[in-house]
Motif scaffolding. Structure first.
Motif, PDB file in Angstrom:
ATOM      1  N   ILE A  47     -40.986 -67.331 -22.099  1.00 17.91           N
ATOM      2  CA  ILE A  47     -40.064 -66.456 -21.386  1.00 17.91           C
ATOM      3  C   ILE A  47     -40.126 -65.033 -21.932  1.00 17.91           C
ATOM      4  CG2 ILE A  47     -38.181 -67.050 -22.954  1.00 17.91           C
ATOM      5  CD1 ILE A  47     -37.748 -66.304 -19.209  1.00 17.91           C
ATOM      6  N   VAL A  48     -40.040 -64.075 -21.037  1.00 16.74           N
ATOM      7  CA  VAL A  48     -39.892 -62.675 -21.427  1.00 16.74           C
ATOM      8  C   VAL A  48     -38.488 -62.201 -21.057  1.00 16.74           C
ATOM      9  CG1 VAL A  48     -40.727 -60.324 -21.081  1.00 16.74           C
ATOM     10  CG2 VAL A  48     -42.351 -62.234 -21.111  1.00 16.74           C
ATOM     11  N   ALA A  49     -38.120 -62.422 -19.793  1.00 12.43           N
ATOM     12  CA  ALA A  49     -36.809 -61.985 -19.313  1.00 12.43           C
ATOM     13  C   ALA A  49     -36.432 -62.785 -18.075  1.00 12.43           C
ATOM     14  CB  ALA A  49     -36.816 -60.500 -18.989  1.00 12.43           C
ATOM     15  N   GLY A  50     -35.129 -62.927 -17.846  1.00 13.14           N
ATOM     16  CA  GLY A  50     -34.635 -63.617 -16.660  1.00 13.14           C
ATOM     17  C   GLY A  50     -33.419 -62.902 -16.116  1.00 13.14           C
ATOM     18  N   ILE A  51     -33.184 -63.070 -14.811  1.00  8.71           N
ATOM     19  CA  ILE A  51     -32.048 -62.414 -14.164  1.00  8.71           C
ATOM     20  C   ILE A  51     -31.471 -63.355 -13.120  1.00  8.71           C
ATOM     21  CG2 ILE A  51     -33.546 -61.236 -12.489  1.00  8.71           C
ATOM     22  CD1 ILE A  51     -31.597 -58.841 -12.651  1.00  8.71           C
ATOM     23  N   SER A  52     -30.152 -63.427 -13.077  1.00  6.83           N
ATOM     24  CA  SER A  52     -29.496 -64.294 -12.113  1.00  6.83           C
ATOM     25  C   SER A  52     -29.578 -63.686 -10.716  1.00  6.83           C
ATOM     26  CB  SER A  52     -28.037 -64.514 -12.517  1.00  6.83           C
ATOM     27  OG  SER A  52     -27.357 -63.275 -12.565  1.00  6.83           O
ATOM     28  N   SER A  53     -29.178 -64.473  -9.720  1.00 10.54           N
ATOM     29  CA  SER A  53     -29.327 -64.043  -8.330  1.00 10.54           C
ATOM     30  C   SER A  53     -28.563 -62.759  -8.023  1.00 10.54           C
ATOM     31  CB  SER A  53     -28.871 -65.155  -7.381  1.00 10.54           C
ATOM     32  OG  SER A  53     -27.515 -65.486  -7.628  1.00 10.54           O
ATOM     33  N   ASP A  54     -27.410 -62.591  -8.642  1.00 11.35           N
ATOM     34  CA  ASP A  54     -26.622 -61.388  -8.379  1.00 11.35           C
ATOM     35  C   ASP A  54     -26.783 -60.330  -9.459  1.00 11.35           C
ATOM     36  OD1 ASP A  54     -23.335 -62.612  -9.460  1.00 11.35           O
ATOM     37  OD2 ASP A  54     -25.269 -62.512 -10.483  1.00 11.35           O
ATOM     38  N   VAL A  61     -36.058 -62.084 -24.320  1.00  9.44           N
ATOM     39  CA  VAL A  61     -36.523 -62.600 -25.601  1.00  9.44           C
ATOM     40  C   VAL A  61     -36.370 -61.483 -26.623  1.00  9.44           C
ATOM     41  CG1 VAL A  61     -38.952 -61.962 -25.292  1.00  9.44           C
ATOM     42  CG2 VAL A  61     -38.351 -63.934 -26.717  1.00  9.44           C
ATOM     43  N   GLU A  62     -36.098 -61.850 -27.843  1.00 10.75           N
ATOM     44  CA  GLU A  62     -35.770 -60.870 -28.874  1.00 10.75           C
ATOM     45  C   GLU A  62     -36.837 -59.790 -29.023  1.00 10.75           C
ATOM     46  OE1 GLU A  62     -32.805 -60.929 -30.364  1.00 10.75           O
ATOM     47  OE2 GLU A  62     -33.267 -59.067 -31.429  1.00 10.75           O
ATOM     48  N   SER A  63     -38.092 -60.163 -28.905  1.00  4.67           N
ATOM     49  CA  SER A  63     -39.186 -59.229 -29.177  1.00  4.67           C
ATOM     50  C   SER A  63     -39.321 -58.095 -28.162  1.00  4.67           C
ATOM     51  CB  SER A  63     -40.511 -59.991 -29.247  1.00  4.67           C
ATOM     52  OG  SER A  63     -40.775 -60.642 -28.027  1.00  4.67           O
ATOM     53  N   VAL A  64     -38.639 -58.208 -27.015  1.00  6.93           N
ATOM     54  CA  VAL A  64     -38.752 -57.145 -26.006  1.00  6.93           C
ATOM     55  C   VAL A  64     -37.443 -56.402 -25.795  1.00  6.93           C
ATOM     56  CG1 VAL A  64     -40.550 -58.489 -24.839  1.00  6.93           C
ATOM     57  CG2 VAL A  64     -38.213 -58.495 -23.924  1.00  6.93           C
ATOM     58  N   LYS A  65     -36.392 -56.822 -26.455  1.00  7.37           N
ATOM     59  CA  LYS A  65     -35.094 -56.158 -26.288  1.00  7.37           C
ATOM     60  C   LYS A  65     -35.202 -54.690 -26.654  1.00  7.37           C
ATOM     61  CE  LYS A  65     -31.998 -60.111 -26.922  1.00  7.37           C
ATOM     62  NZ  LYS A  65     -30.976 -60.736 -27.790  1.00  7.37           N
ATOM     63  N   LEU A  86     -45.101 -50.152 -25.081  1.00 10.85           N
ATOM     64  CA  LEU A  86     -45.890 -51.374 -25.161  1.00 10.85           C
ATOM     65  C   LEU A  86     -46.653 -51.475 -26.476  1.00 10.85           C
ATOM     66  CD1 LEU A  86     -47.053 -51.497 -21.475  1.00 10.85           C
ATOM     67  CD2 LEU A  86     -45.964 -53.401 -22.672  1.00 10.85           C
ATOM     68  N   LYS A  87     -46.797 -52.701 -26.947  1.00 13.39           N
ATOM     69  CA  LYS A  87     -47.491 -52.984 -28.196  1.00 13.39           C
ATOM     70  C   LYS A  87     -48.671 -53.921 -27.919  1.00 13.39           C
ATOM     71  CE  LYS A  87     -43.058 -52.964 -30.650  1.00 13.39           C
ATOM     72  NZ  LYS A  87     -42.153 -53.736 -31.529  1.00 13.39           N
ATOM     73  N   PRO A  88     -49.671 -53.916 -28.789  1.00 19.36           N
ATOM     74  CA  PRO A  88     -50.805 -54.837 -28.597  1.00 19.36           C
ATOM     75  C   PRO A  88     -50.376 -56.292 -28.472  1.00 19.36           C
ATOM     76  CG  PRO A  88     -51.375 -53.187 -30.223  1.00 19.36           C
ATOM     77  CD  PRO A  88     -49.916 -52.982 -29.904  1.00 19.36           C
ATOM     78  N   GLU A  89     -49.306 -56.672 -29.155  1.00 20.75           N
ATOM     79  CA  GLU A  89     -48.843 -58.059 -29.080  1.00 20.75           C
ATOM     80  C   GLU A  89     -48.188 -58.399 -27.746  1.00 20.75           C
ATOM     81  OE1 GLU A  89     -48.190 -55.806 -31.491  1.00 20.75           O
ATOM     82  OE2 GLU A  89     -46.136 -56.038 -32.251  1.00 20.75           O
ATOM     83  N   ASP A  90     -47.999 -57.406 -26.883  1.00 20.81           N
ATOM     84  CA  ASP A  90     -47.512 -57.674 -25.521  1.00 20.81           C
ATOM     85  C   ASP A  90     -48.649 -58.082 -24.582  1.00 20.81           C
ATOM     86  OD1 ASP A  90     -45.349 -54.858 -25.945  1.00 20.81           O
ATOM     87  OD2 ASP A  90     -44.767 -56.979 -26.026  1.00 20.81           O
ATOM     88  N   THR A  91     -49.885 -58.000 -25.057  1.00 21.83           N
ATOM     89  CA  THR A  91     -51.028 -58.373 -24.245  1.00 21.83           C
ATOM     90  C   THR A  91     -50.943 -59.835 -23.831  1.00 21.83           C
ATOM     91  OG1 THR A  91     -52.476 -56.719 -25.234  1.00 21.83           O
ATOM     92  CG2 THR A  91     -53.536 -58.645 -24.239  1.00 21.83           C
TER      93      THR A  91
END
Length: 126
Positions: A47-54, A61-65, A86-91
Motif C-alpha cells: 500500500i502507498v495510499a488509500g482514500i474513502s469514497s467521499d 504509508v509512513e514512508s510517503v507521509k 521523489l526518492k530512488p526508493e520510490d522506484t
C-alpha cells in the motif's frame, strides 16, 4: 465490472515530482474506496495510499507521509497520486485499486480491493 487505467509514470531525478492518474470506467466510482499500491522487482505489492469514497478517510504509508497526496475527482471518475520530493526508493510499478462496496476505514488492506489496473512505472534516479 470496473476497469482502471493508470497514467503519469515516468523517469525522473531524485527530488522531482510526478502526478499519477487513475481513470475508472462504469458508474460505481463515486462509491468506491480507491488506493494506490506499488511493487518493486522481487518485492510484495504494498500500500502507498488509500482514500474513502467521499474523501473523508485517507491513509498513507509512513514512508510517503508529507511527500505524497492522494485525491479524487468523482465528477471525472479519476483518482490521483501527487508525488513530490521523489526518492530512488520510490522506484516501483504503481497500481490503482478500487472497491465499490467497502465503507470502512482500513484502506491499507490489500484484500479489500477487487479491481486493479495494469500499473504505471515510476523510476527515480539518484
Amino acid at each position: 465490472q470496473v476497469q482502471l487505467v493508470e497514467s503519469g509514470g515516468g523517469l525522473v531525478q531524485a527530488g522531482e515530482s510526478l502526478r499519477l492518474s487513475c481513470v475508472a470506467s462504469g458508474s460505481t466510482f463515486r462509491r468506491s474506496a480507491m488506493a494506490w499500491f506499488r511493487q518493486a522487482p522481487g518485492k510484495e505489492r504494498d500500500i502507498v495510499a488509500g482514500i474513502s469514497s467521499d474523501g473523508s478517510s485517507i491513509y498513507y504509508v509512513e514512508s510517503v507521509k508529507g511527500r505524497f497526496t492522494i485525491s479524487r475527482d468523482n465528477a471525472r471518475n479519476t483518482a490521483y497520486l501527487q508525488m513530490n520530493t521523489l526518492k530512488p526508493e520510490d522506484t516501483a510499478r504503481y497500481y490503482c485499486a478500487a472497491d465499490p462496496t467497502y465503507t470502512g476505514s482500513h484502506l491499507n488492506i490489500k484484500a479489500i480491493y477487487d479491481y486493479w489496473g495494469q500499473g504505471t512505472q515510476v523510476t527515480v534516479s539518484s
